[in-house]
Design an enzyme around this catalytic site. Structure first.
Site, short mmCIF file in Angstrom:
data_model
loop_
_atom_site.label_atom_id
_atom_site.label_comp_id
_atom_site.label_asym_id
_atom_site.label_seq_id
_atom_site.Cartn_x
_atom_site.Cartn_y
_atom_site.Cartn_z
N ARG A 86 27.90 6.11 37.80
CA ARG A 86 26.93 5.12 38.27
C ARG A 86 27.46 3.73 37.90
NH1 ARG A 86 21.78 3.05 35.63
NH2 ARG A 86 21.02 1.71 37.27
N HIS A 130 21.99 -5.04 39.29
CA HIS A 130 21.80 -4.77 37.86
C HIS A 130 21.85 -6.14 37.17
CE1 HIS A 130 22.16 -1.37 34.71
NE2 HIS A 130 21.88 -2.47 34.04
N GLU A 175 15.87 -1.22 36.97
CA GLU A 175 14.82 -1.70 36.07
C GLU A 175 14.20 -3.03 36.48
OE1 GLU A 175 16.15 -1.58 32.00
OE2 GLU A 175 16.57 0.56 32.07
N ASN A 301 15.33 5.78 33.92
CA ASN A 301 15.98 5.36 32.68
C ASN A 301 15.01 5.56 31.54
OD1 ASN A 301 18.02 4.53 34.35
ND2 ASN A 301 17.87 2.35 33.86
N TYR A 303 14.72 5.58 27.20
CA TYR A 303 15.30 5.37 25.87
C TYR A 303 14.37 5.78 24.73
CZ TYR A 303 19.24 3.16 28.06
OH TYR A 303 20.37 2.97 28.80
N GLU A 356 19.87 6.72 33.18
CA GLU A 356 20.33 6.18 31.89
C GLU A 356 19.61 6.92 30.78
OE1 GLU A 356 20.16 1.92 31.22
OE2 GLU A 356 20.83 1.53 33.27
C1 FCB Z 1 18.88 -0.67 29.93
C2 FCB Z 1 19.84 -1.38 30.87
C3 FCB Z 1 21.29 -1.16 30.56
C4 FCB Z 1 21.55 -1.15 29.07
C5 FCB Z 1 20.58 -0.23 28.36
C6 FCB Z 1 20.81 -0.13 26.88
O1 FCB Z 1 17.66 -1.33 29.93
O2 FCB Z 1 19.61 -0.97 32.21
O3 FCB Z 1 22.03 -2.13 31.24
O4 FCB Z 1 21.52 -2.42 28.59
O5 FCB Z 1 19.27 -0.65 28.59
#
Ligand code: FCB
Length: 455
Positions: A86, A130, A175, A301, A303, A356
């Site tokens: 990607r 992006h 995002e 995405n 985290y 992500e």
């Molecule tokens: C996301 C972003 C990516 C990277 C990660 C850690 O929000 O899409 O570019 O910075 O966080």
């Protein structure tokens, strides 16, 4: 709520044949060559060169120098056995003024990258935006202006026409929440504006731009799939106090549903809009229908989760007793299951990809390739994704963030997310243990056990 598709027949811990195993990057974070071959200025060039905006004054001028080392990087991906990659297109590299005259040298670069990937049987997943808006468009008002959405539509048409004979997946945006929220409300990202009304206008114009981008992809690359990449964070109340419950519910609407609901035809969430005090002046007739036009996939995405405390209650230490990454983000794998199931409750049978997932950890002083914590992080998140699949989520692929250590936006080079370590003095790349782990997963389509994973 739409019904989830039925449970798939795939056995535990194993991923189905054809599952997409990839790594993700973004143009400004890795390419460098910021002033070469006719590339124009982006808002991130301007922002990073503004004193005080990025930690240590770091910029993406050189980054990982991927612009010159893309062959080596693609060879690395092939060595890792990835079947997908990607990447994003730097808008100012292909349209230095944002609109008008294309820069042939920039287009040529992406042609070469795509051809190189395909020659290695790596399927490119291309994200159009992006975060690197051409600076001239920001000077004309940026995303709060509807004209920027139209400029994006032209950019999307240019790229879809140029690469659409070889690229099978285009995402319009990465995002959008971060673009409007960090870029225009909080000001912690480029262009660094702190204008709440402009942030709301931005959010809507990003969705208008998404709609125009999908139309452009359909017209110029009829065989490609079109989608969008959204970020999610489960919003969990800090306590059962009604004020915490309410704050978490509103945050869920403003963060997790703000983009997903409109693209799936549910419109903007009402309570979230009321809490913003948004008058919807920017919404023109036909917008919501265009935004809800069918797409082919959604990228997720993920985290961490967010534990929400009402501002009306005494603050709590949110980090107490939880495992955290170097960024301070909670390690909360079950949040990925929750997120995928939540997204699928809106998207039904639409294919989903984890576009992500990853973590920053401090570099080991003795051996920078030793990253046991990241291996454990990835293993647990893969298991969480597999659980979502067991529960019926049509997940088709998983991209780790990130292939390389890179320019982590306002944090500069401080935080490292790579499954490949980059020495920023020599630009040498070295595969970490997590890269070896990821290669094994990509090869076998199975999550290795914890013992194997750490050996
Ligand atoms: C996301 C972003 C990516 C990277 C990660 C850690 O929000 O899409 O570019 O910075 O966080």
């Amino acid at each position: 709520m739409e019904a989830l598709p039925e449970r798939g027949p795939v056995p535990e811990r194993q991923f189905p044949p054809g599952f997409v195993w990839g790594a993700a990057t973004a143009a400004y974070q890795i390419e460098g060559a910021a002033r070469e071959d006719g590339r124009g200025e982006s808002i991130w060039d301007r922002f990073s060169h503004t004193p005080g905006r990025v930690r240590n004054g770091d910029t993406g001028d050189v980054a990982c120098d991927h612009y010159h080392r893309y062959r080596e990087d693609i060879e690395l991906m092939a060595d890792l056995g990835l079947n997908a990659y990607r990447l994003s297109i730097a808008w100012p590299r292909v349209l230095p003024d944002g609109i008008g005259r294309p820069n042939e040298a920039g287009l040529d670069f992406y042609d070469r990258v795509i051809d190189e990937l395909l020659s290695r049987d790596i399927d490119p997943f291309v994200t159009l935006y992006h975060w690197d808006l051409p600076q001239p468009l920001e000077e004309a008002g940026g995303w709060p202006e509807r004209a920027t959405a139209h400029a994006f539509g032209e950019f999307a048409a240019l790229i879809a026409a140029r690469l659409g004979d070889r690229v099978r997946h285009f995402a319009t945006f990465n995002e959008p929440h971060i673009v409007s929220d960090h870029g225009y409300r909080l000001g912690s990202h480029a262009p660094g504006r702190t204008e709440p009304d402009a942030a709301l206008a931005t959010a809507h114009h990003l969705l208008v731009a998404h709609a125009l981008g999908v139309q452009a992809i359909r017209a110029e690359a009829p065989h490609a799939e079109a989608g969008i990449v959204l970020n999610f964070e489960p919003k969990h109340p800090a306590s059962s106090h009604p004020l915490d419950l309410e704050a978490a519910a509103v945050a869920h609407e403003q963060f997790n549903r703000w983009y997903l609901d409109p693209i799936t035809g549910h419109g903007y969430p009402e309570d979230g809009a009321r809490a913003w005090g948004w008058r919807r002046d920017e919404v023109l007739e036909g917008d919501m229908e265009a935004i809800a036009a069918p797409i082919d996939f959604v990228g997720v995405n993920y985290y961490c989760r967010d534990v929400v405390r009402s501002p009306l209650l005494p603050s709590l230490d949110p980090s107490a007793g939880t495992e955290r990454t170097a960024m301070g983000w909670e390690v909360y794998p079950e949040g990925l299951t929750e997120t995928l199931e939540f997204v699928a409750s809106r998207t039904g049978a639409l294919p989903l990809y984890v576009t992500e997932s990853g973590a920053a950890y401090a570099v080991d002083d003795i051996d920078p390739t030793d990253d046991t914590e990241r291996v454990s992080f990835l293993r647990r998140h893969l298991e969480a994704a597999r659980t979502a699949m067991d529960n019926g989520v049509p997940l088709r692929g998983y991209f780790v963030w990130s292939l390389l250590d890179n320019f982590e936006w306002a944090h500069g080079y401080e935080y490292r997310f790579g499954i490949v370590h980059v020495d920023f003095d020599t630009l040498e790349r070295r595969v970490r243990d997590s890269g070896v782990f990821w290669a094994a997963v990509a090869r076998d389509g199975v999550i290795p056990s914890a013992v194997q994973a750490q050996s």
